[in-house]
Design a protein around this motif. Structure first.
Motif, PDB file in Angstrom:
ATOM      1  N   LYS A  66       1.076  -1.395   0.225  1.00 51.02           N
ATOM      2  CA  LYS A  66      -0.315   0.075   0.399  1.00 51.02           C
ATOM      3  C   LYS A  66       0.392   1.183  -0.104  1.00 51.02           C
ATOM      4  O   LYS A  66       0.586   2.426  -0.512  1.00 51.02           O
ATOM      5  N   ALA A  67       1.903   0.973   0.731  1.00 49.63           N
ATOM      6  CA  ALA A  67       3.214   2.320   1.128  1.00 49.63           C
ATOM      7  C   ALA A  67       3.300   2.719  -0.349  1.00 49.63           C
ATOM      8  O   ALA A  67       3.628   3.987  -0.723  1.00 49.63           O
ATOM      9  N   ILE A  68       3.777   1.515  -1.347  1.00 48.37           N
ATOM     10  CA  ILE A  68       4.687   1.731  -2.605  1.00 48.37           C
ATOM     11  C   ILE A  68       3.162   2.120  -3.482  1.00 48.37           C
ATOM     12  O   ILE A  68       3.745   3.414  -4.586  1.00 48.37           O
ATOM     13  N   ARG A  69       2.310   1.733  -3.421  1.00 53.04           N
ATOM     14  CA  ARG A  69       1.093   2.415  -3.968  1.00 53.04           C
ATOM     15  C   ARG A  69       0.758   3.430  -4.102  1.00 53.04           C
ATOM     16  O   ARG A  69       0.768   4.407  -5.044  1.00 53.04           O
ATOM     17  N   ILE A  70       0.556   4.160  -2.811  1.00 53.10           N
ATOM     18  CA  ILE A  70       0.395   5.696  -2.264  1.00 53.10           C
ATOM     19  C   ILE A  70       1.323   6.279  -3.129  1.00 53.10           C
ATOM     20  O   ILE A  70       1.542   7.482  -3.262  1.00 53.10           O
ATOM     21  N   THR A  71       2.940   6.236  -2.566  1.00 48.08           N
ATOM     22  CA  THR A  71       3.715   7.125  -3.951  1.00 48.08           C
ATOM     23  C   THR A  71       4.057   6.995  -4.915  1.00 48.08           C
ATOM     24  O   THR A  71       3.536   8.603  -5.686  1.00 48.08           O
ATOM     25  N   ARG A  72       3.330   5.841  -5.206  1.00 52.23           N
ATOM     26  CA  ARG A  72       4.066   5.855  -7.009  1.00 52.23           C
ATOM     27  C   ARG A  72       2.389   6.486  -7.416  1.00 52.23           C
ATOM     28  O   ARG A  72       1.982   7.674  -8.771  1.00 52.23           O
ATOM     29  N   ALA A 107       3.021  -3.288  -7.396  1.00 53.82           N
ATOM     30  CA  ALA A 107       2.436  -1.957  -6.604  1.00 53.82           C
ATOM     31  C   ALA A 107       3.241  -0.142  -7.351  1.00 53.82           C
ATOM     32  O   ALA A 107       2.838   0.724  -7.394  1.00 53.82           O
ATOM     33  N   GLY A 108       4.356  -0.680  -8.566  1.00 57.09           N
ATOM     34  CA  GLY A 108       4.363   0.061  -9.314  1.00 57.09           C
ATOM     35  C   GLY A 108       6.101   0.639  -9.047  1.00 57.09           C
ATOM     36  O   GLY A 108       6.533   2.198  -9.428  1.00 57.09           O
ATOM     37  N   ALA A 109       6.971   0.138  -8.107  1.00 54.63           N
ATOM     38  CA  ALA A 109       8.697   0.356  -8.080  1.00 54.63           C
ATOM     39  C   ALA A 109       8.643  -0.278  -9.364  1.00 54.63           C
ATOM     40  O   ALA A 109       8.760  -1.514  -9.428  1.00 54.63           O
TER      41      ALA A 109
END
Length: 313
Positions: A66-72, A107-109
């Motif tokens: 979730k933290a990765i996704r929110i950042t992206r 998640a988008g990284a």
């Protein structure tokens, strides 16, 4: 991703972002978004989610994703599509680490930063370390980087020989050296081509020193506080203005030391919430919040000087 497409992250300034919590120690989404946006506006090249500053070991797999996704999503929604997201994907087993790499990609990284497992340090022989990273790199859908941070891996400190060997793997594209060993950094930058392998120091206290010996920039905690100041030093270096870069490096070195003494993660949150108007000082136990007032003004004098410079840019 096929190994043929595995390229290192571009040179520049990367920040292992802190993750903000509310009073119940749950993810504080508005504060996380505000922080990501300020870092991007400050000129960072990429944001590392779940570096050691991101309290990765305190988050569930779902929270990490979730933290990765929110950042992206925050970057994309605000016109910062070019700012990279790197995910810390270190787990204590090869199997878990592989899963975290897959989650990070979804998640988008664009890249994963992988810590050496440290629960059983005496069993982590050179052969097992090599096998761990190669197995993860073989399975990861995104390129991986080696994260050498002896403080959080029970003292395991990968030498330049091991890292250089791993750098020959087609899906291993760089390293973050939180050991801040400039000699090691230099051996790697002079052994592996920059087009294939990006070597970053993990501390702002050796940002300029690292650039002198061929580093790809910085992945450090202090840009959480002052991203623009780091971008300014990088600009001075590229322009060849070494005298001004040295002056700024001295300030970064002193401020970074103060931040460490304030407890790093808790210190960053306390400084950011005080000076930039978002987020709280909450951390997940067993860490405890930092009270800047109780620490006294002398504890953060250079940090205050750096923040004043940051706000002038």
């Amino acid at each position: 991703m096929s190994a043929a497409n595995s390229v290192p992250p571009p040179p520049g300034i990367y920040v292992p972002a802190v993750v903000f919590f509310d009073e119940n120690e749950e993810l504080d989404i508005p504060a996380i978004k505000a922080h990501v946006l300020r870092l991007a506006q400050g000129g960072v090249t990429g944001i590392l989610v779940q570096g050691s500053n991101g309290e990765a070991q305190h988050l569930s797999h779902d929270e990490r994703e979730k933290a990765i996704r929110i950042t992206r999503e925050t970057l994309d929604e605000n016109g910062f599509q070019n700012v990279l997201v790197i995910a810390g994907t270190g787990g204590q087993s090869t199997k878990e680490t592989k899963k975290l790499c897959v989650d990070a990609k979804e998640a988008g990284a664009s890249h994963a930063l992988v810590l050496t497992p440290g629960v059983w340090p005496t069993q982590m022989t050179k052969e097992r370390i090599l096998k761990f990273y190669r197995d993860v790199a073989d399975a990861s859908p995104i390129p991986i980087m080696i994260y050498n941070f002896p403080v959080v891996t029970a003292g395991l400190n990968l030498d330049s020989d091991i890292i250089a060997l791993l750098g020959e793997h087609p899906n291993i594209v760089g390293t973050k050296l939180s050991c801040a060993d400039v000699g090691k950094l230099n051996r790697l930058t002079s052994s592996l081509p920059a087009s294939k392998f990006a070597a970053f120091p993990g501390s702002s206290s050796v940002f300029l020193q690292g650039l002198v010996v061929g580093s790809a920039g910085i992945i450090g905690a202090l840009p959480n506080v002052a991203p623009k100041a780091h971008a300014e030093l990088y600009r001075l270096w590229k322009e060849g203005n070494l005298a001004e870069a040295q002056k700024l490096q001295a300030l970064l070195g002193h401020a970074d030391w103060e931040l460490q003494k304030l407890g790093s993660i808790a210190g960053i949150k306390a400084v950011v919430s005080k000076h930039f108007g978002y987020g709280s000082t909450n951390v997940r136990g067993p860490l405890t919040p930092r009270d800047l007032e109780a620490a006294g003004p002398s504890a953060s004098a250079k940090l205050e000087e750096l923040i004043a410079f940051e706000k002038s840019l």
